[in-house]
Scaffold this motif. Structure first.
Motif, PDB file in Angstrom:
ATOM      1  N   ASN A  98       0.863  -1.186   0.000  1.00 47.98           N
ATOM      2  CA  ASN A  98       0.000   0.000   0.000  1.00 47.98           C
ATOM      3  C   ASN A  98       0.899   1.235   0.000  1.00 47.98           C
ATOM      4  OD1 ASN A  98      -2.385  -1.540   0.164  1.00 47.98           O
ATOM      5  ND2 ASN A  98      -2.111  -1.768   2.360  1.00 47.98           N
ATOM      6  N   GLY A  99       1.221   1.731  -1.173  1.00 46.60           N
ATOM      7  CA  GLY A  99       2.123   2.867  -1.289  1.00 46.60           C
ATOM      8  C   GLY A  99       2.859   2.812  -2.610  1.00 46.60           C
ATOM      9  N   SER A 100       3.709   3.777  -2.855  1.00 46.03           N
ATOM     10  CA  SER A 100       4.475   3.837  -4.098  1.00 46.03           C
ATOM     11  C   SER A 100       5.567   2.771  -4.104  1.00 46.03           C
ATOM     12  CB  SER A 100       5.098   5.218  -4.266  1.00 46.03           C
ATOM     13  OG  SER A 100       4.090   6.202  -4.378  1.00 46.03           O
ATOM     14  N   THR A 101       5.789   2.186  -5.292  1.00 43.99           N
ATOM     15  CA  THR A 101       6.722   1.057  -5.396  1.00 43.99           C
ATOM     16  C   THR A 101       7.588   1.200  -6.634  1.00 43.99           C
ATOM     17  OG1 THR A 101       5.019  -0.358  -4.401  1.00 43.99           O
ATOM     18  CG2 THR A 101       6.887  -1.455  -5.442  1.00 43.99           C
ATOM     19  N   THR A 102       8.880   0.889  -6.508  1.00 47.19           N
ATOM     20  CA  THR A 102       9.772   0.766  -7.657  1.00 47.19           C
ATOM     21  C   THR A 102      10.398  -0.626  -7.639  1.00 47.19           C
ATOM     22  OG1 THR A 102      11.680   1.684  -6.470  1.00 47.19           O
ATOM     23  CG2 THR A 102      10.301   3.227  -7.690  1.00 47.19           C
ATOM     24  N   VAL A 103      10.470  -1.238  -8.820  1.00 50.72           N
ATOM     25  CA  VAL A 103      11.044  -2.579  -8.965  1.00 50.72           C
ATOM     26  C   VAL A 103      12.092  -2.523 -10.064  1.00 50.72           C
ATOM     27  CG1 VAL A 103      10.587  -4.992  -9.528  1.00 50.72           C
ATOM     28  CG2 VAL A 103       8.881  -3.657  -8.252  1.00 50.72           C
ATOM     29  N   PHE A 104      13.299  -3.014  -9.767  1.00 52.89           N
ATOM     30  CA  PHE A 104      14.400  -2.961 -10.735  1.00 52.89           C
ATOM     31  C   PHE A 104      15.131  -4.299 -10.755  1.00 52.89           C
ATOM     32  CE2 PHE A 104      18.891  -1.971 -11.758  1.00 52.89           C
ATOM     33  CZ  PHE A 104      18.722  -1.425 -13.021  1.00 52.89           C
ATOM     34  N   ARG A 105      15.254  -4.874 -11.953  1.00 49.90           N
ATOM     35  CA  ARG A 105      15.999  -6.120 -12.168  1.00 49.90           C
ATOM     36  C   ARG A 105      15.643  -7.192 -11.136  1.00 49.90           C
ATOM     37  NH1 ARG A 105      19.351  -5.799 -16.316  1.00 49.90           N
ATOM     38  NH2 ARG A 105      20.293  -3.808 -16.903  1.00 49.90           N
ATOM     39  N   SER A 106      14.359  -7.476 -11.031  1.00 48.71           N
ATOM     40  CA  SER A 106      13.889  -8.491 -10.094  1.00 48.71           C
ATOM     41  C   SER A 106      13.053  -9.538 -10.820  1.00 48.71           C
ATOM     42  CB  SER A 106      13.088  -7.833  -8.963  1.00 48.71           C
ATOM     43  OG  SER A 106      13.939  -7.025  -8.162  1.00 48.71           O
ATOM     44  N   ASN A 107      12.876 -10.690 -10.158  1.00 48.47           N
ATOM     45  CA  ASN A 107      12.218 -11.831 -10.776  1.00 48.47           C
ATOM     46  C   ASN A 107      11.046 -12.292  -9.914  1.00 48.47           C
ATOM     47  OD1 ASN A 107      11.773 -14.022 -12.542  1.00 48.47           O
ATOM     48  ND2 ASN A 107      13.033 -15.355 -11.263  1.00 48.47           N
ATOM     49  N   PHE A 108       9.879 -12.441 -10.546  1.00 49.63           N
ATOM     50  CA  PHE A 108       8.671 -12.913  -9.874  1.00 49.63           C
ATOM     51  C   PHE A 108       8.212 -14.167 -10.611  1.00 49.63           C
ATOM     52  CE2 PHE A 108       9.129  -8.471  -9.102  1.00 49.63           C
ATOM     53  CZ  PHE A 108       8.571  -8.204  -7.866  1.00 49.63           C
ATOM     54  N   SER A 109       8.322 -15.323  -9.975  1.00 48.44           N
ATOM     55  CA  SER A 109       8.073 -16.575 -10.683  1.00 48.44           C
ATOM     56  C   SER A 109       7.270 -17.555  -9.838  1.00 48.44           C
ATOM     57  CB  SER A 109       9.410 -17.218 -11.072  1.00 48.44           C
ATOM     58  OG  SER A 109       9.205 -18.430 -11.760  1.00 48.44           O
ATOM     59  N   ARG A 110       6.223 -18.130 -10.462  1.00 52.00           N
ATOM     60  CA  ARG A 110       5.436 -19.219  -9.884  1.00 52.00           C
ATOM     61  C   ARG A 110       4.829 -18.878  -8.523  1.00 52.00           C
ATOM     62  NH1 ARG A 110       5.883 -23.509 -13.135  1.00 52.00           N
ATOM     63  NH2 ARG A 110       7.670 -23.576 -14.563  1.00 52.00           N
ATOM     64  N   ASN A 111       4.418 -17.638  -8.354  1.00 56.27           N
ATOM     65  CA  ASN A 111       3.692 -17.251  -7.149  1.00 56.27           C
ATOM     66  C   ASN A 111       2.206 -17.528  -7.363  1.00 56.27           C
ATOM     67  OD1 ASN A 111       5.942 -15.883  -5.553  1.00 56.27           O
ATOM     68  ND2 ASN A 111       6.087 -14.854  -7.536  1.00 56.27           N
ATOM     69  N   SER A 112       1.576 -18.212  -6.387  1.00 56.73           N
ATOM     70  CA  SER A 112       0.199 -18.679  -6.557  1.00 56.73           C
ATOM     71  C   SER A 112      -0.396 -19.042  -5.187  1.00 56.73           C
ATOM     72  CB  SER A 112       0.200 -19.907  -7.469  1.00 56.73           C
ATOM     73  OG  SER A 112      -1.054 -20.524  -7.510  1.00 56.73           O
ATOM     74  N   PRO A 113      -1.676 -18.787  -4.933  1.00 52.14           N
ATOM     75  CA  PRO A 113      -2.712 -18.289  -5.846  1.00 52.14           C
ATOM     76  C   PRO A 113      -2.881 -16.770  -5.835  1.00 52.14           C
ATOM     77  CG  PRO A 113      -3.735 -18.952  -3.799  1.00 52.14           C
ATOM     78  CD  PRO A 113      -2.248 -19.229  -3.646  1.00 52.14           C
ATOM     79  N   LYS A 114      -2.051 -16.040  -5.079  1.00 54.43           N
ATOM     80  CA  LYS A 114      -2.194 -14.586  -5.004  1.00 54.43           C
ATOM     81  C   LYS A 114      -1.178 -13.857  -5.875  1.00 54.43           C
ATOM     82  CE  LYS A 114      -5.747 -14.560  -2.372  1.00 54.43           C
ATOM     83  NZ  LYS A 114      -7.056 -14.166  -2.905  1.00 54.43           N
ATOM     84  N   ALA A 115      -0.561 -14.604  -6.774  1.00 52.43           N
ATOM     85  CA  ALA A 115       0.160 -14.035  -7.906  1.00 52.43           C
ATOM     86  C   ALA A 115       1.371 -13.189  -7.552  1.00 52.43           C
ATOM     87  CB  ALA A 115      -0.805 -13.265  -8.795  1.00 52.43           C
TER      88      ALA A 115
END
Length: 204
Positions: A98-115
């Protein structure tokens, strides 16, 4: 106040690995694995790394890994968050912010069921990968298998999305604010209803 975690590991912890109320929280080269989240008697939700209700809080996460956790890897209740060179792998959900977010050179893989990544506020994603994330709930329509962004401006640049799944917007769902996508590839996205890769609109 502030605190820093560096070169630390948390494995199979109960009721969240780290919970803080602070001005600045910094996580460097640390890992959170096979741990459990919870909801307290006041209905406050806790992830694996949780910062509670303080809109002025700043969270900086770099070169860290959240893997196989039974809860959101990061649950930031209010403030600004930066995620750099980090990985979210096979968690119940990657991050709820809940707030401003920056994402740099990161990996999001196979997260489930809340993605993958769920944010309320401005979001900027650069040089990051999202693959095989699933947002699913038998009782609700689900929006954005990799990214669900509410409010603010969302910017995605130089990133890659593969095989993410939701009811609306297999990769990205955006509500109430502008969305900018540049030099980004989307492959084999799955949307059960509409918006194969991207859905921009209102909750249904």
């Amino acid at each position: 106040d502030s605190f820093t975690l560096r070169d630390s590991s948390f494995t199979s912890t109960q009721k969240g690995a780290v919970v803080g109320i602070c001005g600045t929280a910094t996580v460097i080269s640390s890992s959170f694995t096979s741990s459990f989240s919870f909801v307290d008697e006041d209905d406050n939700a806790y992830g694996i790394f949780t910062i509670l209700k303080d809109r002025s809080c700043i969270v900086n996460v770099s070169t860290s890994t959240f893997k196989s956790n039974s809860g959101y890897g990061i649950h930031q209740h209010g403030g600004n968050t930066s995620i750099n060179h980090s990985a979210f792998l096979s968690n119940y959900g990657a991050a709820l912010i809940n707030g401003s977010t920056t994402v740099f050179r990161s990996n999001f893989s196979r997260n489930s069921p809340k993605a993958g990544l769920t944010t309320d506020g401005d979001l900027t994603v650069t040089y990051s990968n999202f693959d095989n994330n699933l947002l699913q709930d038998a009782n609700l329509f689900c929006f954005g298998g990799a990214i669900s962004s509410n409010f603010g401006t969302t910017i995605v640049r130089n990133s890659f999305f593969l095989l993410n799944t939701a009811d609306f917007g297999g990769d990205i769902a955006k509500f109430s604010g502008p969305l900018f996508v540049e030099n980004t590839a989307f492959e084999d996205s799955i949307s059960y209803l509409v918006g194969g890769s991207i859905y921009q609109g209102y909750f249904v």
